[in-house]
Design a protein around this motif. Structure first.
Motif, short mmCIF file in Angstrom:
data_model
loop_
_atom_site.label_atom_id
_atom_site.label_comp_id
_atom_site.label_asym_id
_atom_site.label_seq_id
_atom_site.Cartn_x
_atom_site.Cartn_y
_atom_site.Cartn_z
N LEU A 124 23.95 80.37 2.38
CA LEU A 124 22.82 80.68 0.77
C LEU A 124 21.21 79.82 1.23
O LEU A 124 20.26 80.14 1.23
N ARG A 125 21.31 79.07 1.50
CA ARG A 125 19.97 78.30 1.40
C ARG A 125 19.51 78.62 2.49
O ARG A 125 18.12 78.84 2.05
N PHE A 162 19.36 81.92 4.06
CA PHE A 162 19.39 83.38 3.38
C PHE A 162 18.36 83.10 2.56
O PHE A 162 17.28 83.81 2.29
N ARG A 163 17.51 81.60 1.78
CA ARG A 163 17.26 81.76 0.59
C ARG A 163 15.59 81.87 1.77
O ARG A 163 14.70 81.89 0.53
N GLU A 185 17.26 88.80 0.33
CA GLU A 185 18.07 88.85 -0.90
C GLU A 185 19.02 89.59 -0.23
O GLU A 185 19.83 88.92 -1.04
N ALA A 243 21.31 87.22 0.69
CA ALA A 243 22.11 86.18 -0.56
C ALA A 243 23.03 87.40 -1.95
O ALA A 243 23.27 86.23 -2.49
N TYR A 291 27.05 85.69 -2.97
CA TYR A 291 27.00 85.07 -4.33
C TYR A 291 28.29 85.71 -4.78
O TYR A 291 29.20 85.40 -5.82
N HIS A 325 19.38 88.91 -7.89
CA HIS A 325 19.64 89.01 -5.92
C HIS A 325 19.28 90.81 -5.64
O HIS A 325 19.06 91.23 -4.89
#
Length: 364
Positions: A320-321, A323-324, A329, A332, A336, A362
């Motif tokens: 996730l880090r 992807f951000r 999006e 991400a 989640y 997102h």
């Protein structure tokens, strides 16, 4: 001190080049970056650094270094500079930046004015057709596609220096159909790739008949419609046929196309409840595709299905880090969603609900 510094630069360049040849893009990019901080890189190393940056997700840096390569080449090798301009034009188009992409395409056209037929001239004309399609300029589509057909009759279809699939991902459904029609006579395989992508767009929005029709056209044009067609059969409940199709495709695939097929095979293995096969394909994927960040989601799914919820959360948080940082999006949102599944497995329903809310934010 100077000798030690030169030895360090030499070692870094050797490591960067070796990693590039083996497809370890992240290591190659990092080593080239460290070498560049010590001393100037030659144009070939800069070009390799740009390619490694692009393939490891550092797209902004890939563009910056690619532009440096272009500027150097304009002074020494205009034909190679034109090739680099075509690559940069394609890269910008793949990000949805039509105006910037077209500016690079115009530069390439200027450099190739009066040049003899060549693969790069074919791909330049193809990109001009893409721009006309994206701009909904019907007259220009007709003119450029005619020019492409004429040029392609004299020059063989080239192997592009960029990944066509990345460009096609930036094109919407109607324009994919228009592009396939425009280039089918000149370059059937490129049209087939557009049709395959069209099938994927339709599959993901639930248009079964439209997806099957697009896959059939892709197959007629010489493009194997996998793993999309197998994934569609799997979604329709014909899991055994889907598994047979993806295994047959893996048997026939070359190394270049194998990673995409492996991802489909993992998903179908999950649908079969065959976690051992899923794990086996994931292991191969980690070797054949060193830039495996998107595959972290598949790895996390395997951990969740095996009941290893805490391990899955560690994988998902790291992914996730990234992807951000990349602005991804869709990925991400998926991260989640699977974090929610892992938290539910641990009995943390409040955290799962928060993850699901984040996924919706997102776009998931």
């Amino acid at each position: 001190m100077l000798t030690a510094r030169l030895d360090t630069l030499s070692d870094l360049l050797a490591a960067a080049r070796s990693a590039y040849r083996s497809g370890d893009w992240e290591t190659s990019y990092a080593s080239f970056s460290r070498a560049g901080a010590i001393g100037p890189l030659n144009v070939d190393d800069l070009d390799a650094m740009a390619g490694a940056a692009w393939r490891s997700g550092h797209t902004g840096e890939a563009m910056r270094v690619g532009e440096l390569v272009y500027l150097r080449l304009t002074r020494t090798d205009p034909n190679s500079a034109a090739t680099k301009a075509v690559e940069l034009g394609s890269a910008w188009l793949s990000r949805g930046e039509v105006a910037v992409g077209y500016s690079w395409i115009r530069r390439a056209r200027g450099l190739l004015a009066g040049a003899p037929d060549s693969p790069v001239l074919v791909w330049l004309t193809y990109l001009e057709t893409v721009v006309a399609v994206l701009s909904d300029d019907v007259d220009q589509v007709a003119e450029r596609s005619a020019a492409l057909r004429e040029l392609a009759s004299r020059a063989p279809e080239p192997e592009p220096a960029f990944e066509v699939g990345e460009l096609l991902e930036a094109i919407g459904e109607q324009r994919l159909a228009a592009l396939a029609s425009a280039v089918e006579q000149a370059h059937p395989r490129t049209a087939g790739q557009a049709c395959y992508r069209l099938g994927e767009v339709r599959r993901l929005r639930g248009d079964v008949d439209g997806a099957l029709a697009a896959y059939a056209t892709a197959h007629r044009l010489g493009v194997m419609p996998q793993p999309g067609e197998a994934l569609l059969r799997c979604a329709l409940g014909d899991v055994d046929a889907a598994w047979a199709e993806i295994q047959a495709a893996l048997t026939e695939a070359d190394e270049r196309g194998r990673a995409r097929l492996l991802r489909g095979a993992v998903e179908i293995a999950f649908a079969r409840g065959d976690l051992d096969s899923a794990e086996r394909h994931l292991r191969e994927l980690s070797v054949s595709a060193p830039d495996t960040l998107p595959d972290a989601l598949l790895h996390a799914q395997l951990l969740i299905r095996r009941g290893r919820f805490s391990d899955a959360l560690a994988v998902l948080r790291a992914a996730l880090r990234e992807f951000r940082m990349r602005g991804s999006e869709h990925e991400a949102a998926q991260a989640y969603r699977w974090m929610a599944a892992a938290h539910r497995g641990l009995g943390a329903d409040d955290l799962a609900a928060a993850d699901e809310a984040a996924a919706r934010l997102h776009g998931g």
